[in-house]
Design an enzyme around this catalytic site. Structure first.
Site, PDB file in Angstrom:
ATOM      1  N   SER A 103     -28.118  88.470  69.859  1.00 47.91           N
ATOM      2  CA  SER A 103     -28.375  89.900  69.704  1.00 47.91           C
ATOM      3  C   SER A 103     -27.171  90.580  69.065  1.00 47.91           C
ATOM      4  O   SER A 103     -26.139  89.951  68.841  1.00 47.91           O
ATOM      5  CB  SER A 103     -28.724  90.546  71.052  1.00 47.91           C
ATOM      6  OG  SER A 103     -27.624  90.497  71.918  1.00 47.91           O
ATOM      7  N   ALA A 158     -21.391  80.072  77.558  1.00 48.55           N
ATOM      8  CA  ALA A 158     -20.398  79.730  76.532  1.00 48.55           C
ATOM      9  C   ALA A 158     -19.007  79.505  77.116  1.00 48.55           C
ATOM     10  O   ALA A 158     -18.166  78.856  76.499  1.00 48.55           O
ATOM     11  CB  ALA A 158     -20.327  80.852  75.486  1.00 48.55           C
ATOM     12  N   TYR A 204     -11.986 103.806  75.710  1.00 54.08           N
ATOM     13  CA  TYR A 204     -11.989 102.523  75.013  1.00 54.08           C
ATOM     14  C   TYR A 204     -10.579 101.971  74.803  1.00 54.08           C
ATOM     15  O   TYR A 204     -10.141 101.071  75.491  1.00 54.08           O
ATOM     16  CB  TYR A 204     -12.755 102.651  73.680  1.00 54.08           C
ATOM     17  CG  TYR A 204     -13.369 101.330  73.305  1.00 54.08           C
ATOM     18  CD1 TYR A 204     -14.712 101.063  73.549  1.00 54.08           C
ATOM     19  CD2 TYR A 204     -12.593 100.322  72.762  1.00 54.08           C
ATOM     20  CE1 TYR A 204     -15.253  99.824  73.253  1.00 54.08           C
ATOM     21  CE2 TYR A 204     -13.126  99.085  72.456  1.00 54.08           C
ATOM     22  CZ  TYR A 204     -14.457  98.847  72.697  1.00 54.08           C
ATOM     23  OH  TYR A 204     -14.975  97.617  72.407  1.00 54.08           O
ATOM     24  N   LEU A 237     -22.107 101.015  67.198  1.00 49.53           N
ATOM     25  CA  LEU A 237     -23.560 100.890  67.095  1.00 49.53           C
ATOM     26  C   LEU A 237     -24.159 100.758  68.479  1.00 49.53           C
ATOM     27  O   LEU A 237     -23.482 100.349  69.419  1.00 49.53           O
ATOM     28  CB  LEU A 237     -23.902  99.623  66.318  1.00 49.53           C
ATOM     29  CG  LEU A 237     -23.812  99.705  64.804  1.00 49.53           C
ATOM     30  CD1 LEU A 237     -23.967  98.319  64.220  1.00 49.53           C
ATOM     31  CD2 LEU A 237     -24.888 100.627  64.258  1.00 49.53           C
TER      32      LEU A 237
HETATM   33  P1  NAD Z   1     -24.706  92.061  72.577  1.00 47.31           P
HETATM   34  O1  NAD Z   1     -24.856  92.320  74.010  1.00 47.31           O
HETATM   35  O2  NAD Z   1     -25.769  92.535  71.646  1.00 47.31           O
HETATM   36  O3  NAD Z   1     -24.516  90.486  72.318  1.00 47.31           O
HETATM   37  C1  NAD Z   1     -23.793  89.679  73.202  1.00 47.31           C
HETATM   38  C2  NAD Z   1     -24.119  88.217  72.986  1.00 47.31           C
HETATM   39  O4  NAD Z   1     -23.342  87.430  73.907  1.00 47.31           O
HETATM   40  C3  NAD Z   1     -25.575  87.838  73.242  1.00 47.31           C
HETATM   41  O5  NAD Z   1     -25.958  86.878  72.286  1.00 47.31           O
HETATM   42  C4  NAD Z   1     -25.526  87.184  74.618  1.00 47.31           C
HETATM   43  O6  NAD Z   1     -26.563  86.233  74.860  1.00 47.31           O
HETATM   44  C5  NAD Z   1     -24.188  86.494  74.538  1.00 47.31           C
HETATM   45  N1  NAD Z   1     -23.612  86.144  75.846  1.00 47.31           N
HETATM   46  C6  NAD Z   1     -23.218  86.979  76.841  1.00 47.31           C
HETATM   47  N2  NAD Z   1     -22.695  86.244  77.869  1.00 47.31           N
HETATM   48  C7  NAD Z   1     -22.750  84.945  77.501  1.00 47.31           C
HETATM   49  C8  NAD Z   1     -22.352  83.721  78.088  1.00 47.31           C
HETATM   50  N3  NAD Z   1     -21.769  83.672  79.290  1.00 47.31           N
HETATM   51  N4  NAD Z   1     -22.572  82.579  77.407  1.00 47.31           N
HETATM   52  C9  NAD Z   1     -23.161  82.593  76.185  1.00 47.31           C
HETATM   53  N5  NAD Z   1     -23.533  83.721  75.573  1.00 47.31           N
HETATM   54  C10 NAD Z   1     -23.337  84.877  76.205  1.00 47.31           C
HETATM   55  O7  NAD Z   1     -23.283  92.673  72.175  1.00 47.31           O
HETATM   56  P2  NAD Z   1     -22.639  93.201  70.808  1.00 47.31           P
HETATM   57  O8  NAD Z   1     -22.580  94.676  70.850  1.00 47.31           O
HETATM   58  O9  NAD Z   1     -23.218  92.520  69.627  1.00 47.31           O
HETATM   59  O10 NAD Z   1     -21.149  92.719  71.032  1.00 47.31           O
HETATM   60  C11 NAD Z   1     -20.621  91.559  70.457  1.00 47.31           C
HETATM   61  C12 NAD Z   1     -19.159  91.798  70.116  1.00 47.31           C
HETATM   62  O11 NAD Z   1     -19.088  92.833  69.124  1.00 47.31           O
HETATM   63  C13 NAD Z   1     -18.315  92.259  71.310  1.00 47.31           C
HETATM   64  O12 NAD Z   1     -17.061  91.637  71.234  1.00 47.31           O
HETATM   65  C14 NAD Z   1     -18.186  93.743  71.074  1.00 47.31           C
HETATM   66  O13 NAD Z   1     -17.018  94.274  71.644  1.00 47.31           O
HETATM   67  C15 NAD Z   1     -18.145  93.799  69.567  1.00 47.31           C
HETATM   68  N6  NAD Z   1     -18.431  95.119  69.001  1.00 47.31           N
HETATM   69  C16 NAD Z   1     -19.494  95.881  69.375  1.00 47.31           C
HETATM   70  C17 NAD Z   1     -19.652  97.163  68.842  1.00 47.31           C
HETATM   71  C18 NAD Z   1     -20.793  98.046  69.211  1.00 47.31           C
HETATM   72  O14 NAD Z   1     -20.722  99.248  68.901  1.00 47.31           O
HETATM   73  N7  NAD Z   1     -21.849  97.529  69.798  1.00 47.31           N
HETATM   74  C19 NAD Z   1     -18.743  97.642  67.899  1.00 47.31           C
HETATM   75  C20 NAD Z   1     -17.698  96.817  67.516  1.00 47.31           C
HETATM   76  C21 NAD Z   1     -17.550  95.571  68.083  1.00 47.31           C
HETATM   77 NA    NA Z   2     -23.621  89.602  69.573  1.00 43.59          NA
END
Ligand code: NAD
Ligand code: NA
Length: 397
Positions: free
Chosen positions: A50, A111, A235, A274
């Site tokens: 995701s 993971a 944050y 996002l």
């Molecule tokens: P998300 O929740 O959409 O995706 C998280 C993913 O991690 C999923 O695929 C989930 O299945 C996986 N996951 C969680 N725990 C797990 C585990 N124990 N083992 C295996 N897989 C596991 O989150 P996201 O918003 O896409 O965040 C991903 C990264 O991007 C993070 O580091 C976040 O800080 C960063 N990020 C997010 C934003 C935002 O605004 N959403 C902005 C910048 C950076």
């Molecule tokens: Na992700």
């Protein structure tokens, strides 16, 4: 079975398989219509189901023809439960990638464990051509068990300075509430760094290096967020900011190591704000996102997850528009951080009230994006259809 959206606060309790398929297909269509790039061929994505990890996988497969291994923590049909959005996203991605003749292999599990690292490495050696040239680290998790000690840590979204109050959107009640962020204890701060910092990323690279499955020129990128002044309290100066700084330290260590041994590279990339499963529950964040979307859409520079990740990969990592800041971080959040964007957000921030937020912000856009994450609110999906659970359960990934 007919599936309706159910929310609790800003958490989604249900997901729609047909809608998740639509969600993935729209991202694939975007990449197919966009410029392509080359370089990545064999890629491992940690957190692939995701948000930013999924969008990266879609860009890599359909924008560069890469074979991918995805690791995520998701569940399919169990009894009367239809499974998570990330599961159905993965089903849809896998079907479409295989139609193009690409390898799409999935590992569903923790993971952070040694076991999944061993399983992935064995697969790379035996069935994936022996080596990978890129690892994307995109985990968002609230809990991690340290494989060396067996101790389980829980992250806490808290302040490290003083208690913070601020307005936040409740997507279930569709109102603005006063969000509160308490001050973290020392233990909570350490735990959050354990869960969301760089330790596990490093463990992955060490295991892959030791098993000799990294190519010459191997690259790795971990996703992070910094955000603007209005969210610094929650944050940058919060527990999550401390964890992200640990991730940045790790990127520098890994960059030195990989540079010497493989002429490789390691980066942290700061992405744009996002709505995702992970970010929707951060206090203040959804309201900031709603204001940001309004301004960026007005200026014609708004991007969703797929636009962000395709630009990062095509232009910065595999292109010649690498936007690195003085701390060696990749900055696809550069449009969000533009002075004119941030000053417009700040001036609206002061005017927003619980009464006017739906008009003053892009609440509708933020809500739609949030619903889409779980397969809801697509105009071309029939949400009255009776889904056959047995048929869904038979879909393998
Ligand atoms: P998300 O929740 O959409 O995706 C998280 C993913 O991690 C999923 O695929 C989930 O299945 C996986 N996951 C969680 N725990 C797990 C585990 N124990 N083992 C295996 N897989 C596991 O989150 P996201 O918003 O896409 O965040 C991903 C990264 O991007 C993070 O580091 C976040 O800080 C960063 N990020 C997010 C934003 C935002 O605004 N959403 C902005 C910048 C950076
Ligand atoms: Na992700």
């Amino acid at each position: 079975m007919v599936i309706k959206p159910r929310l609790k606060g800003s958490l989604a309790l249900t997901a729609h398989p047909a809608g998740c398929e639509e969600f993935v297909k729209r991202q694939i269509d975007y990449v197919k219509k966009s410029d392509k790039y080359s370089g990545p061929k064999k890629v491992l994505i940690i957190g692939s189901s995701s948000g930013y990890g999924l969008a990266s996988r879609i860009s890599l497969a359909f924008g560069a023809g890469a074979d991918t291994i995805g690791v995520a923590f998701e569940k399919g049909v169990e009894g009367k439960r239809v499974g998570t959005a990330g599961w159905w996203n993965t089903v849809a991605f896998t079907e479409e990638a295989r139609k193009e003749g690409l390898i799409a292999k999935n590992f569903m599990g923790d993971a952070f464990s040694d076991e999944i690292k061993e399983n992935v490495i064995e697969y790379i050696k035996k069935e994936f051509g022996g080596k990978i040239d890129l690892l994307i680290y995109s985990l968002a998790s609230g809990v991690r068990t340290d494989p060396k000690t067996g101790i389980t840590y829980r992250s806490a979204l808290k302040s490290t300075t003083n208690e913070i109050e601020g307005p936040t959107i409740n997507l279930e009640k569709e109102n603005i509430e006063n969000g509160k962020m308490e001050v973290a204890t020392e233990e909570e701060l350490i735990s959050t760094v354990k869960v969301m910092g760089g330790e596990d990323w490093k463990l992955w690279i060490e295991a892959l290096d030791k098993a000799d499955v990294l190519t010459e020129g191997f690259k790795t990128v971990a996703y992070s967020y910094l955000g603007p002044k209005v969210t610094y309290g929650i944050y940058k100066e919060g527990t999550i900011g401390a964890a992200k700084r640990d991730l940045e330290r790790t990127s520098n260590e890994l960059n030195d190591y990989l540079g010497k041994k493989y002429h490789g590279e390691a980066y942290v990339s700061l992405s744009k704000a996002l709505m995702t499963r992970a970010s929707a529950v951060i206090p203040v964040f959804p309201l900031y996102a709603a204001l940001l979307y309004k301004i960026m859409k007005e200026k014609g520079i708004h991007e969703g997850t797929i636009e962000q990740k395709h630009r990062l990969l095509k232009d910065m990592i595999y292109g010649d528009h690498k936007e690195l800041d003085s701390d060696r971080r990749l900055r696809p959040d550069n449009w969000e951080m533009r002075e004119d964007v941030q000053s417009a957000v700040e001036s609206l921030w002061d005017k927003v009230t619980p009464e006017n937020f739906k008009e003053l912000t892009d609440y509708a856009g933020v809500r739609e994006e949030f619903m889409n994450l779980n397969g809801f609110d697509f105009d071309n999906v029939d949400y009255d259809q009776d889904l056959d659970l047995d048929e869904l359960a038979a879909k393998k990934i």
